[in-house]
Design a protein around this motif. Sequence first.
Motif, short mmCIF file in Angstrom:
data_model
loop_
_atom_site.label_atom_id
_atom_site.label_comp_id
_atom_site.label_asym_id
_atom_site.label_seq_id
_atom_site.Cartn_x
_atom_site.Cartn_y
_atom_site.Cartn_z
N LEU A 56 0.83 -1.21 0.00
CA LEU A 56 0.00 0.00 0.00
C LEU A 56 0.86 1.25 0.00
CD1 LEU A 56 -2.92 1.00 0.11
CD2 LEU A 56 -2.78 0.95 2.60
N ASN A 57 2.02 1.18 0.63
CA ASN A 57 2.93 2.32 0.65
C ASN A 57 3.48 2.62 -0.75
OD1 ASN A 57 4.36 4.40 1.94
ND2 ASN A 57 6.14 3.12 2.22
N LEU A 106 -4.43 -9.44 -11.09
CA LEU A 106 -5.64 -8.73 -10.68
C LEU A 106 -5.36 -7.24 -10.53
CD1 LEU A 106 -8.60 -9.02 -9.80
CD2 LEU A 106 -7.79 -9.37 -7.46
N GLY A 107 -4.20 -6.89 -10.00
CA GLY A 107 -3.84 -5.48 -9.87
C GLY A 107 -3.63 -4.81 -11.22
N LYS A 217 1.40 3.85 -13.54
CA LYS A 217 0.24 3.80 -12.67
C LYS A 217 -0.30 2.38 -12.56
CE LYS A 217 -1.68 8.47 -12.88
NZ LYS A 217 -2.88 9.26 -13.22
N THR A 218 -0.35 1.69 -13.68
CA THR A 218 -0.82 0.31 -13.66
C THR A 218 0.13 -0.59 -12.88
OG1 THR A 218 -1.82 0.69 -15.83
CG2 THR A 218 -1.64 -1.59 -15.09
N LEU A 219 1.43 -0.40 -13.07
CA LEU A 219 2.41 -1.20 -12.34
C LEU A 219 2.34 -0.93 -10.84
CD1 LEU A 219 5.60 -1.11 -14.60
CD2 LEU A 219 4.10 -3.06 -14.12
N TRP A 223 2.05 -4.04 -8.30
CA TRP A 223 2.98 -4.34 -7.22
C TRP A 223 2.27 -4.28 -5.87
CZ3 TRP A 223 7.49 -6.53 -7.81
CH2 TRP A 223 8.21 -6.37 -9.01
N SER A 224 1.42 -3.30 -5.69
CA SER A 224 0.69 -3.17 -4.43
C SER A 224 -0.21 -4.38 -4.19
CB SER A 224 -0.14 -1.89 -4.44
OG SER A 224 -0.92 -1.77 -3.27
N ALA A 225 -0.92 -4.81 -5.23
CA ALA A 225 -1.80 -5.97 -5.09
C ALA A 225 -1.00 -7.24 -4.85
CB ALA A 225 -2.65 -6.12 -6.35
N MET A 226 0.17 -7.36 -5.46
CA MET A 226 0.99 -8.55 -5.26
C MET A 226 1.44 -8.67 -3.81
SD MET A 226 4.62 -9.65 -7.00
CE MET A 226 5.54 -8.69 -5.79
#
Length: 381
Positions: A56-57, A106-107, A217-219, A223-226
């Motif tokens: 999330l950070n 999914l992210g 932005k998509t990455l 990364w956050s979702a992973m």
Amino acid sequence: MSTVTTTLGTDRARRLRALTMVVAAAVALGAPFCFAPFQVFQLTMVLLYTVALSGLNLLVGFGGQISLGHGAFFAAGAYTAAVMLDRYDTGHLATLPAAAAGCFLLGLGFGVPALRLRGLYLALVTLSFAVFLPPLLKRLEPVTGGSMGLTLDKLQPPAWSGLAEDQWMYFVVLAVTAVVLLLARNLLRSRVGRALLAVRDNESAAEVMGVRLSLHKTLAFAWSAMFAGVAGCLYTWVIGFVSPDSFSFVLSITLLAGLVVGGLGSLYGPLLGAAFVMYVPSVSQDVSEAAPGLVFGLLIITVMFVAPTGLAGLPGRVLGAVARRLPRTTAALDGTPPAESVPDAEPKSQALSGPSATHTPADPAVVDAEPVGAPPRTEKE
């Protein structure tokens, strides 16, 4: 001389940082042998939440995008591991890369709305994902177990380790957390991390400099979702039970609040925020069983008032305040007034004013001198 001083200061900072890392590693490795099983379980949950808040950070703290649906990615990783263990009887270790890869994809798909939305609109879209996922999990009863959830076997320690179940689980989560923090650190120092910072600070300027906004932005969402999926997988290992009610939208709000309290845009903020998420609700319950939410909210307000930049920025604020007060204290001990209290010193700009400002006596020769440009005197005059 300044270069030598700077080099010495840098070396001293590196040594201090290395010493801090060694002490922290020693404390982390010795903690499960010094506490009771329940306290070891709490420390394991702190490490688990640290993994989730690190993702999330990346999105909020370094990417500058608001997400209120991080708990949904957490739930996706948890249910990926739970379904693999319950329906397909795979090993625990096989579920970790599957949860990470599934949540990364999914992210990527969820990052598409981030290309055209920002601010509160993006926050509402992500919040909707966190709201509708638990009812969806209840509908998919043949796979997810519905409202009853799934009960799973916990990760058991090998015989050669000689460790208890809680100790072994702690060390496994600690190893995964260390890898995630190292990966986040290297990612932020890479070209991708610099691009995320540029997008956060000024999207227009970043685009002019050649940064592809859509890609990064998509990455950031991916990364956050992973990371959230990895944390969800670890949650399944530690708890041994998953249920849709465990992943309500309140979890997303709590994770975001923990990150803000810990410190946005700080590598150590997720760890402090995870400790806040883990321990403060239990402390609130002990203080007031009737209204623990009220105590929790008051604690958040207090922390934000004392440390507006989060707990990670509190030492810097304290050191800055001490540095500002130190000259005044030294001057008071020496009996000399501080520099700003020197009475009415004339500014140097007065030297540029006219003769009247300097108050010098008039010279008769100067007074009787002919002004420049005056007509020459005649003998009659």
